[in-house]
Write a protein that holds these residues in place. Structure first.
Motif, PDB file in Angstrom:
ATOM      1  N   CYS A 407       0.832  -1.214   0.000  1.00  0.00           N
ATOM      2  CA  CYS A 407       0.000   0.000   0.000  1.00  0.00           C
ATOM      3  C   CYS A 407       0.868   1.266   0.000  1.00  0.00           C
ATOM      4  N   ALA A 408       1.523   1.510  -1.120  1.00  0.00           N
ATOM      5  CA  ALA A 408       2.385   2.686  -1.230  1.00  0.00           C
ATOM      6  C   ALA A 408       1.604   3.975  -1.035  1.00  0.00           C
ATOM      7  N   GLY A 409       0.356   4.006  -1.504  1.00  0.00           N
ATOM      8  CA  GLY A 409      -0.434   5.229  -1.375  1.00  0.00           C
ATOM      9  C   GLY A 409      -0.681   5.611   0.065  1.00  0.00           C
ATOM     10  N   LEU A 410      -1.070   4.628   0.890  1.00  0.00           N
ATOM     11  CA  LEU A 410      -1.331   4.926   2.299  1.00  0.00           C
ATOM     12  C   LEU A 410      -0.053   5.300   3.031  1.00  0.00           C
ATOM     13  N   GLY A 413       1.398   8.736   0.145  1.00  0.00           N
ATOM     14  CA  GLY A 413       0.582   9.640  -0.658  1.00  0.00           C
ATOM     15  C   GLY A 413      -0.237  10.650   0.112  1.00  0.00           C
ATOM     16  N   TYR A 414      -0.476  10.397   1.410  1.00  0.00           N
ATOM     17  CA  TYR A 414      -1.389  11.294   2.130  1.00  0.00           C
ATOM     18  C   TYR A 414      -0.749  12.660   2.375  1.00  0.00           C
ATOM     19  N   PHE A 415      -1.593  13.652   2.509  1.00  0.00           N
ATOM     20  CA  PHE A 415      -1.107  15.028   2.671  1.00  0.00           C
ATOM     21  C   PHE A 415      -2.031  15.785   3.618  1.00  0.00           C
ATOM     22  N   GLU A 431      -3.764  13.261  -6.082  1.00  0.00           N
ATOM     23  CA  GLU A 431      -4.608  12.256  -5.447  1.00  0.00           C
ATOM     24  C   GLU A 431      -3.821  10.951  -5.284  1.00  0.00           C
ATOM     25  N   TYR A 432      -4.295  10.114  -4.397  1.00  0.00           N
ATOM     26  CA  TYR A 432      -3.640   8.828  -4.184  1.00  0.00           C
ATOM     27  C   TYR A 432      -4.696   7.778  -3.908  1.00  0.00           C
ATOM     28  N   THR A 433      -4.326   6.539  -4.081  1.00  0.00           N
ATOM     29  CA  THR A 433      -5.183   5.411  -3.738  1.00  0.00           C
ATOM     30  C   THR A 433      -4.501   4.622  -2.632  1.00  0.00           C
TER      31      THR A 433
END
Length: 540
Positions: A407-410, A413-415, A431-433
């Motif tokens: 889960c690279a996004g979690l 990716g968060y901001f 955006e990210y997933t």
């Protein structure tokens, strides 16, 4: 008894908060109802890359990396008709001996100095506890329950009971943080309410000792096994890599109680073993999957973090990891206030930053849970005899689950886009997933990682407070450094001209917080650097 920060609860979240506060010179007193080194429940099985990055800074990453499953034990996720049955597909994840060097897998490309680590809380928590308890400035009060507290303008006075003697004591601190779990006394005391979906799924969970299971499992081994058959669907985690296992029996919507189905029968269907197979139940760990986030994370000098602030289905392993992210976000803000350079509004950043993110992550987890429930209800009756169906189910299982286990996004990716101490410049963060993200230096995002010429990680060079990355030596940073010094704001200037870096670094100057999030960027220092410093310190 007096201290700077009172922490209620000494699980992984509370211990991470204590470690980080201590590294900043803050005095901490922790109240924990359990005895010292009393084994925790068998809960979290995964330390996320983002968490490992911060543990690297705190000096415990390698200690954790050396513990858990045997060094050569694959961290793969295998999908099978049963644990001992036919394999549908496999998500490859390196063993810890190859974690830093592996290539080609779905999470080996991650831009980080510290990849994730699969380790059960049984092994994780004792390491964090021993490390924290050895730190000067940290006082751990075991068998101690905080029953109430009172606030005034200058701090918090907590009333605590020694659970062995009944003796009552007062603990005075400037701040108090509730890291006391889903039934949090602190959350209830500040009037915060959990909102969301109270029941998504029930899971009949059993911690077992089965020395003979490993020999029955077709090679290669895995860290996690998803059992998919028309009788029972479940998940099994290897705990010590030899004989202990955690078996999750996912109850169907038509099974509303934990005893709706026979536990022993379900375990045997998930494992794929008969009545002749012997195992022992170590403990029952039944749990309810929820999606709940507190309507507020703070009341004046009192804060909540971790399960006290949010509860959700632990897909992607982001229950404990989100709680640790809370703690390490809050820590540097509390330290700034205690050290005198942080203004009152700097503390507003905690709820403004963490509440939206935890709500968002909870929805990622809930959406994934709904898809998993649907998939379990659609297992073909002939999956054990129909190769074509196994191939189809394998493809679908991989596509659905690779995003939660890789889960690279979690992670990256968060901001933070609602913070009072981050200076936005008009560009929207990407955006990210759950599985994917785009590296960015938009204020609020995590500063992309890269390696320095001397072999250190960029993050290894960060100072406490703020770090100014200067990629162009012609950019005059003296006015900003002077304004920071005048205010007492810690500022480290890192000279990076000519250093190879990700393309996302488009500006000559980038100002990062020591939690690795970008606070400001530009090609030159603002005309009023004092105003920028005031904003970063929570004065504006």
């Amino acid at each position: 008894m007096t201290t700077d920060v009172v922490i209620v609860g000494a699980g992984p979240v509370g211990l991470s908060l204590a470690m980080d506060l201590q590294s900043r010179g803050v005095q901490v007193t922790m109240a924990e109802t359990r005895r010292y080194a009393e084994p925790p429940n068998v809960k979290c099985n995964h330390v996320a890359a983002r968490t490992m990055e911060r543990f690297r800074t705190l000096g415990v990453a390698q200690k954790l990396r050396n513990a858990g499953l045997p060094p050569d034990h694959p961290n793969d996720v295998a999908f099978r008709t049963s644990v001992t049955g036919l394999e549908l597909t496999r998500i490859p994840i390196p063993s810890r001996e190859h974690r830093y060097t592996a290539t080609g897998g779905p999470d080996t490309w991650w831009p980080t100095p510290e990849p994730p680590h699969r380790i059960n809380q049984l092994f994780l928590e004792p390491i964090l506890l021993e490390h924290t308890a050895s730190l000067p400035g940290v006082q751990l009060l075991n068998r101690t329950q905080v029953t109430s507290f009172e606030q005034d303008a200058s701090g918090v006075t907590a009333t605590a009971i020694d659970l062995d003697t009944g003796h009552e004591r007062r603990i005075r601190g400037r701040f108090l943080v509730g890291c006391d779990g889903g039934s949090s006394t602190v959350r209830k005391a500040i009037g915060a309410k959990l909102e969301g979906t109270p029941v998504i799924q029930r899971v009949q969970s059993t911690y077992i000792r089965a020395p003979g299971l490993l020999a029955r499992i077709p090679q290669p081994r895995a860290w996690s096994y998803y059992s998919v058959n028309p009788r029972r669907c479940g998940t099994v985690f290897a705990i010590d890599g030899y004989e202990t296992w955690l078996v999750h029996n996912h109850l169907n919507p038509s099974e509303p109680e934990f005893d709706s189905v026979d536990r022993d029968w379900s375990i045997r269907q998930i494992l794929g073993v008969g009545e002749d197979f012997q195992y022992d139940v170590i403990s029952k760990e039944d749990w309810v999957g929820r999606r709940l986030v507190a309507d507020r994370f703070r009341d004046r000098n009192v804060f909540i973090a971790g399960d006290a602030a949010h509860l959700w289905v632990p897909y992607a392993g982001y229950g404990m990891n989100a709680g640790i992210a809370d703690a390490l976000n809050l820590s540097w803000l509390l330290a700034a206030r205690l050290q005198g350079w942080g203004g009152e509004r700097i503390l507003d950043a905690y709820e403004a930053e963490r509440q939206p993110i935890t709500d968002q992550v909870s929805r990622f987890a809930m959406d994934h849970a709904a898809k998993m429930i649907k998939a379990r209800s659609a297992v073909p009756a002939d999956i054990e005899t129909n190769a074509a169906e196994r191939e189809r189910m394998g493809r679908e299982a991989y596509e659905l689950n690779v995003q939660q286990f890789c889960c690279a996004g979690l992670n990256f990716g968060y901001f933070y886009d609602r913070s009072p101490i981050i200076v936005r410049d008009g560009e929207t963060p990407p955006e990210y997933t759950m599985g994917d993200f785009t590296e960015s230096t938009v204020p609020g995002c995590r500063a992309p990682h890269f390696w320095l010429p001397d072999g250190r990680s960029l993050y290894d060079a960060f100072g406490k407070g703020y770090t100014l990355l200067r990629f162009d030596g012609t950019a005059d940073v003296v006015p900003l450094a002077s304004a920071a010094a005048a205010r007492g704001m810690p500022l480290t200037v890192l000279e990076l001209e000519g250093v190879e870096r990700p393309a996302a670094y488009r500006h000559k100057l980038l100002l990062c917080r020591d939690d690795q999030h970008v606070a400001w960027r530009g090609d030159e220092v603002p005309s009023d650097p004092a105003a920028l410093v005031q904003r970063l310190c929570g004065d504006a």
